[in-house]
Design an enzyme around this catalytic site. Structure first.
Site: not given
Ligand code: BGC
Length: 506
Positions: A108, A174, A227
């Site tokens: 996004r 994320s 995120d």
């Molecule tokens: C990641 C995190 C992320 C989460 C949600 C996980 O696989 O390691 O950093 O916050 O997914 O997106």
């Protein structure tokens, strides 16, 4: 004549017996087949059992692991990562900010105009899927793709691409990152469907900054955030009682607002607020109390990251559909209630979680949606109603376990920060006497927002674990696009407050 009649009668009787034997034999075989699949289901139910007692053990384990992860680097499977975010948006932020949100199957770009006074946010958002080959290719290609999308997005808006005023950008990335400041950090490992080898151990914001320069975009990565951290920021913007944020989407994770003196592994960490957001990376949480099945073990062994992200593999959208596929496969191998064994059942991730959710919520008398998905997605036609009902039950067991474990994780955080009501009980006071502060948790992710049964099971478990008196004080707020909008807000709060420099390691 009499002999003939007798002969015919005996013949008919023998034939009738043979037919009866055949029918009975078939029935016995079919009953046996059915017994075998019911056995598979029963075993699944037992090994996914999440009694409130077991959930409380998970709560305690989560709180203990949080302490361990804060005490020393590598002290727990929970990484408890520093984010360098030491202030959360207050609502007074002003200006135009951009954000990039990368982490799931979609990517996004956002533009947010902030008017101060906790103004209503109405970001311009553009979303597009990330081509699969970019998730496993070269980092430069991925970052060039992102920068090009941002370039097009800025061009389409009213802001000039090459303006001499540097635009501030919040970058939501994320994945687990070891931050070195609020705007820089190194990728520890990939999770979910990403696996770009040349990026592990590399500076994430730097890679984006270089790609922006290649595209001639005058933008500065003001913050690099997970995120969950973006979601916490937006949650806090709308509700100042927000202390934690949870994502339950393709992957799962949580972050929360921690006192810096509790972050023992980083002695002498000084921030103006005396606090910092900690990214738990709870997807990697593990405890012997987690109800693990043979399907989880196989899924983990066949995944690109075995022995990693154990909690995530039981909870998040990337995996739930695949657990269900594995159970149907096992049933099909044990008996032919699903007809001839379909080769699609051997394909990893052939059944995605949205399709699983659609089957789970099918309440039509003939379970027509279940029949359609089994046929279209798994190549299993003409499944009898009895077997379709079984599929719905499998979805229910798998989702219920996931949602209840996520609830236990949330209560684990509340326990760690003394908001689960347990700390307040002193001799002679009843639970209802406890002064429990209103506590808000921001939640985002398709499993929670789009999968009704998941959400309901999660709430039910929160009630069971915390009890009515305490749960009344806990509010779950859904944020919309918090991961991206929150990053823009943090870009605003961290560019105007100059708090980056306020963090000291003495
Ligand atoms: C990641 C995190 C992320 C989460 C949600 C996980 O696989 O390691 O950093 O916050 O997914 O997106």
């Amino acid at each position: 004549m009499g002999k003939v009649v007798l002969g015919v009668t005996v013949g008919v009787a023998v034939a009738a017996c043979a037919v009866a034997a055949l029918v009975v034999g078939r029935r016995v075989r079919s009953r046996k087949k059915w017994k075998r699949v019911v056995g598979v289901l029963k075993e699944l139910e037992e090994s996914c059992e999440t009694t409130v007692g077991r959930l409380r053990q998970v709560v305690d384990a989560m709180a203990v692991e949080m302490h361990a992860g804060l005490a020393s680097e590598g002290g727990s499977k929970l990484k408890m990562l520093l984010t360098f975010v030491d202030n959360l948006p207050s609502g007074s932020e002003k200006g135009i900010f951009y954000a990039l949100d990368l982490g799931g199957t979609n990517f996004r770009v956002l533009r947010v105009e902030l008017g101060g006074q906790r103004s209503d946010l109405d970001p311009d958002v553009e979303q597009q899927p990330i081509p699969e080959q970019l998730m496993t290719g070269r980092s430069e290609d991925l970052f060039d793709f992102i920068a090009s999308s941002l370039h097009r997005f800025v061009e389409k808006g009213n802001d000039s691409v090459q303006s001499s005023i540097t635009k501030e950008l919040g970058f939501t990335f994320s994945f687990p990152v070891k931050q070195t400041s609020v705007s820089s950090g190194v990728l520890i490992k990939w999770t979910k469907a990403f696996a770009i080898k040349d990026m592990v151990g590399k500076e994430v914001a730097g890679a984006l900054q270089q790609a922006l320069a290649r595209k001639g975009l005058n933008m500065r990565v003001a913050v690099l955030v997970n995120d969950t951290v973006g979601t916490l920021a937006l949650g806090h913007y709308h509700d100042a009682d927000t202390v934690a944020a949870v994502i339950i989407g393709t992957g799962t994770n949580a972050c929360y607002w921690e006192r810096t003196d509790a972050i023992i592994k980083c002695q002498g960490l000084l921030t103006t607020s005396g606090r910092m957001v900690v990214n738990m990376e709870w997807g990697n949480f593990w405890s012997s109390h987690l109800p693990r099945t043979s399907y989880d073990i196989d899924l983990d062994a066949e995944s690109p990251n075995p022995n990693d992200q154990g909690f995530e593999k039981m909870i998040s959208g990337m995996y739930l559909g695949d657990i269900v596929r594995r159970v149907i496969l096992r049933m099909s191998e044990e008996s032919d209630i699903f007809g001839p064994l379909s080769s699609r059942l051997y394909v990893s991730f052939a059944l995605r979680t949205p399709a699983m959710a659609a089957m789970h919520k099918d309440d039509s008398p003939e379970l027509t949606e279940v029949a359609r998905i089994l046929q279209d997605v798994l190549d299993i036609p003409d499944v009898p109603l009895k077997a379709r009902k079984l599929v719905v039950k499998i979805c229910d067991v798998v989702t219920r376990r996931a949602a209840r474990l996520a609830a236990a994780g949330i209560v684990g955080i509340l326990k760690k920060i003394g908001r689960d009501g347990s700390g307040g009980i002193t001799g002679g006071r009843s639970k209802s006497d406890i002064k429990m502060r209103r506590t808000a948790v921001a939640v985002e992710g398709s499993l929670y927002t789009q999968y009704t049964m998941f959400r309901e099971y999660l709430h039910e478990a929160l009630h069971e674990i915390l009890g009515e008196d305490i749960v009344r004080h806990v509010v779950i707020n859904v944020t919309e696009d918090g991961s991206g909008t929150g990053a823009a807000l943090l870009a605003a709060s961290h560019s105007s407050s100059g708090s980056v420099d306020n963090i000291q390691l003495v």
